[in-house]
Structure formats: structure tokens, C-alpha cells
Design an enzyme around this catalytic site. Structure first.
Site, PDB file in Angstrom:
ATOM      1  N   GLU A  65     -13.210  -1.448  -6.708  1.00 45.67           N
ATOM      2  CA  GLU A  65     -12.286  -2.609  -7.115  1.00 45.67           C
ATOM      3  C   GLU A  65     -12.045  -2.523  -8.630  1.00 45.67           C
ATOM      4  O   GLU A  65     -13.051  -2.468  -9.445  1.00 45.67           O
ATOM      5  CB  GLU A  65     -12.625  -3.868  -6.554  1.00 45.67           C
ATOM      6  CG  GLU A  65     -11.647  -5.101  -6.987  1.00 45.67           C
ATOM      7  CD  GLU A  65     -10.244  -4.802  -6.739  1.00 45.67           C
ATOM      8  OE1 GLU A  65      -9.785  -4.573  -5.699  1.00 45.67           O
ATOM      9  OE2 GLU A  65      -9.323  -5.081  -7.941  1.00 45.67           O
TER      10      GLU A  65
ATOM     11  N   ASP B 294     -11.146   1.881 -12.004  1.00 44.76           N
ATOM     12  CA  ASP B 294     -10.168   2.408 -11.570  1.00 44.76           C
ATOM     13  C   ASP B 294     -10.171   3.540 -10.976  1.00 44.76           C
ATOM     14  O   ASP B 294     -10.888   4.565 -11.488  1.00 44.76           O
ATOM     15  CB  ASP B 294      -9.078   2.402 -13.010  1.00 44.76           C
ATOM     16  CG  ASP B 294      -7.738   2.740 -12.684  1.00 44.76           C
ATOM     17  OD1 ASP B 294      -7.493   3.166 -11.431  1.00 44.76           O
ATOM     18  OD2 ASP B 294      -6.857   2.356 -13.222  1.00 44.76           O
TER      19      ASP B 294
ATOM     20  N   ASP C 160      -1.828  -0.836  -2.649  1.00 44.61           N
ATOM     21  CA  ASP C 160      -0.649  -1.345  -3.587  1.00 44.61           C
ATOM     22  C   ASP C 160       0.393  -0.373  -3.228  1.00 44.61           C
ATOM     23  O   ASP C 160       0.219   0.859  -3.473  1.00 44.61           O
ATOM     24  CB  ASP C 160      -0.978  -1.519  -5.040  1.00 44.61           C
ATOM     25  CG  ASP C 160      -1.897  -2.530  -5.324  1.00 44.61           C
ATOM     26  OD1 ASP C 160      -2.023  -3.595  -4.520  1.00 44.61           O
ATOM     27  OD2 ASP C 160      -2.605  -2.579  -6.438  1.00 44.61           O
TER      28      ASP C 160
ATOM     29  N   THR D 170      -9.073  -7.095   7.375  1.00 46.05           N
ATOM     30  CA  THR D 170      -9.053  -7.168   5.860  1.00 46.05           C
ATOM     31  C   THR D 170      -8.576  -8.663   5.492  1.00 46.05           C
ATOM     32  O   THR D 170      -7.898  -9.119   6.440  1.00 46.05           O
ATOM     33  CB  THR D 170      -8.513  -6.127   5.103  1.00 46.05           C
ATOM     34  OG1 THR D 170      -7.059  -6.093   4.983  1.00 46.05           O
ATOM     35  CG2 THR D 170      -8.870  -4.586   5.604  1.00 46.05           C
TER      36      THR D 170
ATOM     37  N   GLU E 254      -4.652  -7.862   5.888  1.00 40.74           N
ATOM     38  CA  GLU E 254      -4.429  -7.870   7.250  1.00 40.74           C
ATOM     39  C   GLU E 254      -4.357  -9.061   7.965  1.00 40.74           C
ATOM     40  O   GLU E 254      -3.308  -9.358   8.629  1.00 40.74           O
ATOM     41  CB  GLU E 254      -5.556  -6.912   8.046  1.00 40.74           C
ATOM     42  CG  GLU E 254      -5.449  -6.754   9.304  1.00 40.74           C
ATOM     43  CD  GLU E 254      -6.471  -5.730  10.049  1.00 40.74           C
ATOM     44  OE1 GLU E 254      -7.110  -4.983   9.082  1.00 40.74           O
ATOM     45  OE2 GLU E 254      -6.885  -5.772  11.087  1.00 40.74           O
TER      46      GLU E 254
END
Ligand SMILES: C[S@@+](CC[C@H](N)C(=O)[O-])C[C@H]1O[C@@H](n2cnc3c(N)ncnc32)[C@H](O)[C@@H]1O
Length: 220
Positions: free
Chosen positions: A77, A104, A125, A198, A201
């Protein structure tokens, strides 16, 4: 549906004490560049390693690790403010087959080398503008980076509520040589076995959106 890191992440960006929590947590791999090619040594076993790229607040990977002690899980993350939420969820619980890396994913091929079994891309994303296509984690730009991560067979499992990202990802994965093993246009309609939800979700399913899933494999 669009969540380019503007909503939740903006609100979460300044979580007080996030840095300290991250630096003090035994779940975090801070010196991750040191482990390239031998991440298994962190877990002191030779179990397969599964990673989730863009794990957000970690519900999925934490639960996967609890349910599958014979698999090692690493959540990736890019924001401290989000990782800290995963650490808060864990509290004092000890899950030996779980670690997190703050980074990243653009640099992911500098981090792992021939040691990953499965990559999860959950509610990535969507980057809806064409000019941002290479930022999508399922673009050929990223698929090329993932090649050198895998130990043997390459396996990616993706879930999203975003139809455009889903279609884009199917095309991109198949064009890049992946074969579709499983595909589902509404996992809740089909009662997918052993599904671990998630955060996104749960949110989008509760709003009535279908949740798409695809599992792909490439042998070369
Ligand atoms: C829409 S959220 C989904 C979170 C979680 N996977 C879920 O399904 O609930 C996307 C997450 O991916 C992270 N992310 C996006 N691009 C990333 C990148 N290049 N490297 C690492 N994390 C990234 C964002 O910070 C965000 O937390």
C-alpha cells in the site's frame, strides 16, 4: 464509480502518529529492498507467497492470512495513513504469515524477484482517463513489471465493481498472454466459494453493484 484516491485517502492522509505506528510494527517490512529474492526467509518457511497490491485498510489480506496459515501474505500500500488502519485492525493479534510493505507499486520489480505465487488486485484505482492508462495496475505497463516477480507460473486474481476497468483488464491480460481460468460477472449472484470480501467490495455490494472477478494464469 470512481475512487482515484481522492475520497478516503484525502481524509486519512493526516492520521496522527501514523509514522511511529508503522515504524514500530512487527508487521511492517521497512527494509524491504534487503529481501529481494529471499522474502521467504522472513517467514522462516518455504510456503508460497501471495501479495495484494493496493491493500487499502487490509480487511482482505488480514482475513486471507488468518484462514490460510500455509500461505505467506504480503500487503502493499502506498499511503501510511491507510496502512495504519490495517495495523489498528490487527491490534495485538499476531498473524505470523502476514506482513506489509509501504511502497508505490511502480517500483515493485525492484522489490521481488522470482518468489511470488499469486498477485491480488482488489478494487484497484480505475484511472478513467485514457492518458492515465499506464497507472492502472492491470495495464500492460504493470503486467510487464510483474513478470519477474513470479516464482514459476504467473497467477493474478482481480476483483472490481468497475465495468470499464474490468473490461480493460481482461483485454490487457489476454493480450499479454494470460489465460482466463475463472471469470464471474457477479460473485454474489453465484455465491463464490470461500470469497473474502474487501472493504470496497462490501461497500459497493451493499450499494447494489455487481462485483466482477477474474483469475488468470500465464505459464511463460
Ligand atoms: C480503491 S482502494 C481499494 C483498497 C482495497 N484493495 C479494497 O478493495 O478495499 C485502492 C488502494 O490502492 C492503493 N494504491 C493505488 N495505487 C497504488 C500503487 N501504485 N502502489 C501501492 N498502492 C496503491 C491506494 O492507496 C488505495 O488504498
Amino acid at each position: 464509480m470512481c475512487y482515484n484516491g481522492v475520497g478516503d485517502n484525502m481524509r486519512l492522509r493526516n492520521v496522527r502518529g501514523a509514522n511511529e505506528k508503522i515504524e514500530d510494527s512487527s508487521y511492517m517490512i521497512l527494509d524491504y529492498l534487503e529481501y529481494r529474492g529471499h522474502f521467504q526467509s522472513l517467514f522462516a518457511n518455504n510456503h508460497p507467497i501471495h501479495i495484494e497490491i493496493g491493500m487499502g485498510k487490509g480487511s482482505f489480506i488480514i482475513e486471507k492470512a488468518r484462514r490460510n496459515p500455509d500461505i505467506n501474505f504480503i500487503g502493499i500500500e502506498k499511503y501510511d495513513s491507510v496502512i495504519v488502519r490495517a495495523l489498528d485492525k490487527l491490534g495485538k493479534e499476531s498473524i505470523p504469515n502476514l506482513r506489509f510493505i509501504r511502497m508505490d507499486a511502480e517500483h515493485i520489480d525492484d522489490v521481488f524477484w522470482k518468489e511470488i505465487d499469486t498477485i491480488y488486485l482488489n478494487f484497484s484505482d480505475p484511472w478513467p482517463k485514457n492518458r492515465h492508462e499506464n497507472r492502472r495496475l492491470s495495464s500492460i505497463h504493470f503486467l510487464q513489471k510483474y513478470d519477474s516477480l513470479f516464482a514459476e507460473r504467473k497467477r493474478i486474481v482481480m476483483k472490481t465493481d468497475n465495468r470499464h476497468l474490468f473490461e480493460f483488464s481482461l483485454v490487457s491480460m489476454v493480450e499479454y498472454g494470460y489465460s482466463i481460468v475463472d471469470v464471474c460477472l457477479d460473485i454474489y449472484a453465484e455465491d463464490l466459494k470461500d470469497n473474502v470480501p474487501t472493504e470496497y467490495e462490501t461497500k459497493f455490494h451493499n450499494l447494489g453493484f455487481p462485483i466482477y472477478m477474474v483469475e488468470v494464469i500465464k505459464n511463460k
